[in-house]
Every structure is written in structure tokens, then in C-alpha cells.
Design an enzyme around this catalytic site. Structure first.
Site, PDB file in Angstrom:
ATOM      1  CE1 TYR A  50      -3.306  -2.914   0.559  1.00 56.50           C
ATOM      2  CE2 TYR A  50      -2.168  -3.304   2.629  1.00 56.50           C
ATOM      3  CZ  TYR A  50      -3.074  -3.708   1.665  1.00 56.50           C
ATOM      4  OH  TYR A  50      -3.743  -4.897   1.803  1.00 56.50           O
ATOM      5  CE1 TYR A 192      -8.239  -5.933   1.794  1.00 55.64           C
ATOM      6  CE2 TYR A 192      -7.906  -7.351   3.701  1.00 55.64           C
ATOM      7  CZ  TYR A 192      -7.440  -6.795   2.536  1.00 55.64           C
ATOM      8  OH  TYR A 192      -6.169  -7.090   2.099  1.00 55.64           O
ATOM      9  CE  LYS A 323      -5.207 -10.309   9.076  1.00 56.58           C
ATOM     10  NZ  LYS A 323      -4.004  -9.740   8.474  1.00 56.58           N
TER      11      LYS A 323
END
Length: 475
Positions: A50, A192, A323
Site C-alpha cells: 500500500y 475486506y 493470520k
């Protein structure tokens, strides 16, 4: 001006410095290259997530890490060096549940690396993967028991979407081709689910990060964002009626609905009503659609239950996890499906057409076994409750603060939302001045810290948030 990495907190760099004491028993790490040299090379060769390469943001060099702390070194705008230990309020993008360098996970990795660091999973298997499959099937809700090991959260979402489409193709064949397969997916506004093409297609198309790729991703169906966690029954009922009507209208096109159970992550850190999730499970059953639970961020205790779905008492047909599965040590994820999904896909369409090179990596499996073992043995609920209660205790400082829209807590997470976008560089600098590492986005400064954080750590995080809020006062 510079300072030694082991100098006591409060004396590093220039200006206001981090005030977190580093681990006293750790030796000073060797520094073969200066922070200036490293930052210069980083800007020459690396492309961060990003981020732009022409106008790069400040990067901070991690020199060491232990427990809930990072030892950072960085340059300010004037080129002065700063360094010190800071609390990692982000748990390295939410995955470092047990903190850095946990000895149980480190030992598991060392032992597995000496035995079998990697082997292909096509046609071969090994004990760490088998044991991990058994463990995930035991922990997963209801009758989810078929485990497909993936190598990242986004990849696991891709697999889940392919699995749902292939399941509906299989159902169509099972029914003699009397109907066309349904190939679209329904998702929630504010969602998301990742940055690969399929995952982007079920992330919010308007408020998300993927608008420029609209022509490359399949158009999906989006339901309104559900009401907030503690919404009144009438609000939930109205949303359920609306969502049900929308799904009935596309029942011949949509094969599955995907959600982040009760807490939307990168779409806004938004906690939503468990009653809405319960109702969504009922309507997907009614319409013959699969329910996919994306538990990549919400799983393994983050919301206060082992799975986000547990708040609603629902069992999805497919669940993705990732994760924190390895305790933040390596990348690994999994897709867990019911035996009905697995059998139907296999019986009527053959193989599930997906196979990552590093699927079932033995090192990652060993780390996952160690991390999940720590969750089971050490009472994860106590750590989550401590973090949650500490955040709740700090909430009063934000009540009615100018410029603050909301301060909300869900499990071991807290979000400070403003009425306007955060100056990310400024918020990051203020956080570091108060001994805390943040990664703000949009209107939010938020924290999903390691479960091992103390009340003092959480107080420090909230003090840093408060200092950022002071700088965000309406001008």
C-alpha cells in the site's frame, strides 16, 4: 544524534522519545549497517505494501523484537536517528498473538527445520500436516472437518470461493443438469477479504481499496452492512428482511454468502450484530446457499470467542483461518469445509483445482501446532479478557472528545475513529513518541495487540491514542 540500542528508555534520539523498557536479559544485537544506509537501500530496491515508490513513507527498521515489543530505529525529517523499544499495538497486522520469539514456537521451528523444512504436498504427506488437520477439525465448530491447507489468508479466500462454485456445479450435475450452476457470491458492504482477484471481488467495491481493478474482477452481489453489535431488535429485523429479499431475488445466481463473522477488519473495524449473523445462516439454509465464514482475522479468540461465529451459535459450510495460526512466525492458512461439501465436490466434479507450492509446509505446520497448543494450554480467554477489560477501562478518556466519532472495543481490539481522515505520518510519529507502534488507516487509529499485553501496555496504547486525538482537534 544517535543512541545505543540498549540505552534506557527516554534517552534515545532527539525530542520526545519512546519510554518502554526493553528486555533486560537480551544482548545488544549487532548492527552491521547504519540505519541511514538501510533506509536508503530500502528506498532503492523495495516496494512496500500500500505504498508508492516515488513518494515513499518513512520506514522504521526493526532491530530486535521480544514479547509485545519492537526495538525500532528510524530517521526523522531532519535526518536525526531515533531508536527504542515500543509496544506493538498491531501484533504485526494482527497475527503475533503470543508476542515475538515465544520459546515454544521457536523450539518447534528449530526442531522441524532440522528434520524436514519442506516437501511438496502433491502425492506426499507428513506428520505435522496430519496432526494439524486433526487439531483444526477438533477446534472448528460443528461438522467442519475437511482441511485444505493454504499459504496465506487471501489464498484461502480464493480456495473457499472456488470450492463454493465447484460445489454448486457438482450439485447441478447431481440433479441431472436440470438447472444451471450458480456462480456468483454475495458479500457484505464494508467487507475486506484480501487483495487477490477473487478476494477483491467480494470486498466492498466502493469504500474498499480495489476500485481501479473493477474491470478485472467478477461482479458480485452486495448486501447492506448489518447493524452494529448492540443494535435494537427492530433494526436487526429490518436488516434481515432487506437482506433476505435481496438474496431471494438472486437465488438462481448466487451459490454462497461470505462474511467476516461479527467484526469487519480492514473495511473499518466494524463490530456487527450476532443476531444478524444467526438470521443470515437461516436464510442461506432456506435458499440452498453456502455460508462462508472468513475467520482469518476473527478466529483464534480475537473477538472473545474462539471463532467469531460462536457469538451467533452458527456453523458455516466453509471457514477460512489464517493470520495468527502460526503465532505470527510463518505464513499459513486453511480452508475447513463440511464433509458434505468435500464429498459432493469430489463425487461429481473430481479434484478441487488448487495446489499452492508451499501447501502444507512442514515448518509452518509445526509452528501452527505450537501456537494453537499455546492457545489451548495457556487459557487464551484470560489474555483476551485482560486486554478487553483494559481497553474498556480506558474508554472514558475518549467520551465526547472533540473530533472523535467513536471509541469501540470488541474482544482484544479497540478502534478510535475520527470524523476526518487521520494524518498517518503524524499519528505514527506521535505513537512512537509515546512508545507505541500503530498502523493507522482512513479515519481510524486502532489496535489489535498481542494477547500477552499487560494492563500497563494497554494504558500506554490508549495514552498514545489520546495524544493523537489532541492533534486531531478540529481547526
Amino acid at each position: 544524534m544517535s543512541a545505543d540500542l540498549d540505552r534506557p528508555a527516554g534517552t534515545s534520539g532527539v525530542g520526545r522519545a519512546p519510554a518502554v523498557p526493553g528486555p533486560a536479559h537480551r544482548p545488544v544485537p549487532a548492527r552491521s549497517r547504519s540505519v541511514g544506509d538501510l533506509v536508503h537501500s530500502d528506498r532503492q530496491h523495495l516496494w512496500h505494501p500500500y505504498a508508492s515508490t516515488t513518494t515513499p513513507a518513512t520506514v522504521h527498521v526493526v532491530r530486535d523484537a521480544e514479547g509485545a515489543q519492537l526495538n525500532l530505529e528510524w530517521l526523522d525529517a531532519d535526518g536525526a536517528t531515533h531508536r527504542g523499544w515500543v509496544v506493538d499495538a498491531m501484533a504485526s497486522w494482527w497475527c503475533m498473538l503470543h508476542g515475538y520469539r515465544h520459546p515454544v514456537i521457536v523450539e518447534a521451528l528449530e526442531r522441524q527445520a532440522a528434520e524436514l523444512p519442506h516437501v511438496m504436498f502433491g502425492g506426499l504427506t507428513h506428520e505435522p500436516a496430519i496432526r494439524l488437520g486433526e487439531l483444526l477439525a477438533q477446534l472448528a465448530p460443528g461438522d467442519l472437518n475437511r482441511v485444505f491447507l493454504a499459504d496465506s489468508g487471501s489464498v484461502s479466500v480464493e480456495v473457499a470461493l472456488k470450492m463454493a462454485r465447484q460445489y454448486d456445479i457438482a450439485l447441478s450435475r447431481k440433479q441431472g443438469g436440470r438447472r444451471s450452476p450458480r456462480t456468483r457470491i454475495a458479500a457484505l458492504r464494508g467487507a475486506y477479504h484480501g487483495d487477490t482477484l477473487g478476494a477483491m471481488s467480494v470486498s466492498d467495491p466502493d469504500t474498499g481499496m480495489h476500485a481501479m481493478y473493477a474491470g478485472a474482477i467478477p461482479p458480485q452481489v452486495f448486501l447492506p452492512r448489518p447493524p452494529v453489535w448492540d443494535a435494537l431488535p427492530d433494526e436487526v429485523t429490518a436488516w434481515v428482511d432487506d437482506a433476505t429479499g435481496r438474496l431471494r431475488a438472486v437465488r438462481d445466481e448466487v451459490c454462497a454468502v461470505i462474511v467476516e463473522p461479527v467484526l469487519q477488519g480492514a473495511g473499518g473495524m466494524y463490530a456487527w450484530s450476532p443476531r444478524a449473523l444467526t438470521a443470515l445462516r437461516e436464510v442461506t439454509h432456506e435458499l440452498g446457499m453456502l455460508l462462508i465464514a472468513d475467520e482469518i482475522a476473527t478466529g483464534f479468540g480475537r473477538t472473545g470467542e474462539m471463532w467469531g461465529c460462536d457469538h451467533a451459535g452458527v456453523v458455516p459450510d466453509i471457514m477460512t483461518v489464517g493470520k495468527s495460526m502460526t503465532g505470527g512466525s510463518l505464513t499459513q492458512a486453511a480452508v475447513i469445509a463440511t464433509e458434505d461439501v468435500a464429498h459432493t465436490v469430489s463425487e461429481y466434479t473430481g479434484a478441487l483445482m488448487h495446489g499452492p507450492t508451499f501447501m502444507g509446509n512442514p515448518l509452518a505446520c509445526a509452528a501452527s501446532l505450537a501456537s494453537i497448543g499455546l492457545l489451548r494450554d495457556d487459557g487464551w480467554l484470560h489474555g483476551v479478557a485482560t486486554v478487553h477489560d483494559a481497553f474498556v477501562e480506558q474508554a472514558a478518556r475518549f467520551a465526547g472528545a472533540p473530533g472523535v466519532r467513536d471509541f469501540r472495543v470488541c474482544g482484544a481490539s479497540a478502534t478510535l475513529e475520527f470524523f476526518r481522515n487521520v494524518d498517518i505520518a503524524l499519528a505514527t510519529r506521535i505513537g512512537l513518541e509515546h512508545g507505541v507502534w500503530f498502523r493507522p488507516f482512513g479515519r481510524m487509529v486502532y489496535s489489535l495487540p498481542p494477547y500477552i499485553c499487560s494492563r500497563d501496555d494497554i494504558a500506554r496504547i490508549c495514552s498514545a491514542m489520546s495524544a493523537i486525538a489532541e492533534q486531531m482537534l478540529p481547526r
